[in-house]
Design an enzyme around this catalytic site. Sequence first.
Site, mmCIF file in Angstrom:
data_model
loop_
_atom_site.group_PDB
_atom_site.id
_atom_site.type_symbol
_atom_site.label_atom_id
_atom_site.label_comp_id
_atom_site.label_asym_id
_atom_site.label_seq_id
_atom_site.Cartn_x
_atom_site.Cartn_y
_atom_site.Cartn_z
ATOM 1 N N ASN A 211 41.140 58.033 55.602
ATOM 2 C CA ASN A 211 40.542 58.484 56.858
ATOM 3 C C ASN A 211 41.580 58.457 57.972
ATOM 4 O O ASN A 211 42.453 57.590 58.021
ATOM 5 C CB ASN A 211 39.283 57.683 57.219
ATOM 6 N N GLU B 221 37.607 61.505 52.202
ATOM 7 C CA GLU B 221 37.225 62.501 51.191
ATOM 8 C C GLU B 221 37.690 63.897 51.588
ATOM 9 O O GLU B 221 38.196 64.669 50.769
ATOM 10 C CB GLU B 221 35.705 62.527 51.008
ATOM 11 N N CYS C 283 29.910 60.450 53.442
ATOM 12 C CA CYS C 283 28.969 60.804 54.522
ATOM 13 C C CYS C 283 28.398 62.201 54.266
ATOM 14 O O CYS C 283 28.866 62.925 53.381
ATOM 15 C CB CYS C 283 29.675 60.744 55.877
HETATM 16 N N1 THU Z 1 34.667 57.200 56.526
HETATM 17 C C1 THU Z 1 35.328 57.791 55.494
HETATM 18 O O1 THU Z 1 36.531 58.060 55.565
HETATM 19 N N2 THU Z 1 34.621 58.081 54.382
HETATM 20 C C2 THU Z 1 33.337 57.698 54.159
HETATM 21 O O2 THU Z 1 32.798 57.950 53.087
HETATM 22 C C3 THU Z 1 32.588 56.989 55.205
HETATM 23 C C4 THU Z 1 33.265 56.920 56.530
HETATM 24 C C5 THU Z 1 35.464 56.817 57.705
HETATM 25 C C6 THU Z 1 35.272 57.612 58.953
HETATM 26 C C7 THU Z 1 35.685 56.625 60.011
HETATM 27 O O3 THU Z 1 37.100 56.653 60.153
HETATM 28 C C8 THU Z 1 35.319 55.281 59.435
HETATM 29 O O4 THU Z 1 35.163 55.482 58.045
HETATM 30 C C9 THU Z 1 34.052 54.673 60.007
HETATM 31 O O5 THU Z 1 33.006 55.558 59.922
#
Ligand code: THU
Length: 127
Positions: A40, A53, A84
């Site tokens: 992320n 993802e 998400c």
């Molecule tokens: N996030 C992801 O990268 N993937 C997920 O499946 C859930 C959420 C990240 C987005 C943000 O940087 C942090 O997790 C908190 O939501």
Amino acid sequence: MDPLISAALQARENAYAPFSKFKVGAAVEDGTGRIHSGCNVENATYGLTVCAERVAIFKAISEGARGFRRVAVVADTETLTPPCGACRQILWEFCGDIEIVLANLSGNSETLRLGELFPRPFDSSFV
Ligand code: THU
């Protein structure tokens, strides 16, 4: 360990998550067996944050990869972290009813299919 989970674990180390402190790693296996990973990447505006993802799948697509077989998502949560809603839509576009491996840092994992997480999707069959 499953190399797809290892790749997601490794990518998680690169997470740029200074705002949430919630680090996520993802990895996708393409039709040739090659693994593409992502983490992320947050932004001070919050809204421009991109999940692990989507980083993994967009990296893969931009390199010409197709025919994805499996995707792994790793986070440091006891309850395994699922993609998400936005990522489910993007994964459906490029992967269809793909196998999804959720894992955490304690070595727990679960395999399910995107169709279970994202029933009745809107996709190109409608347009
Ligand atoms: N996030 C992801 O990268 N993937 C997920 O499946 C859930 C959420 C990240 C987005 C943000 O940087 C942090 O997790 C908190 O939501």
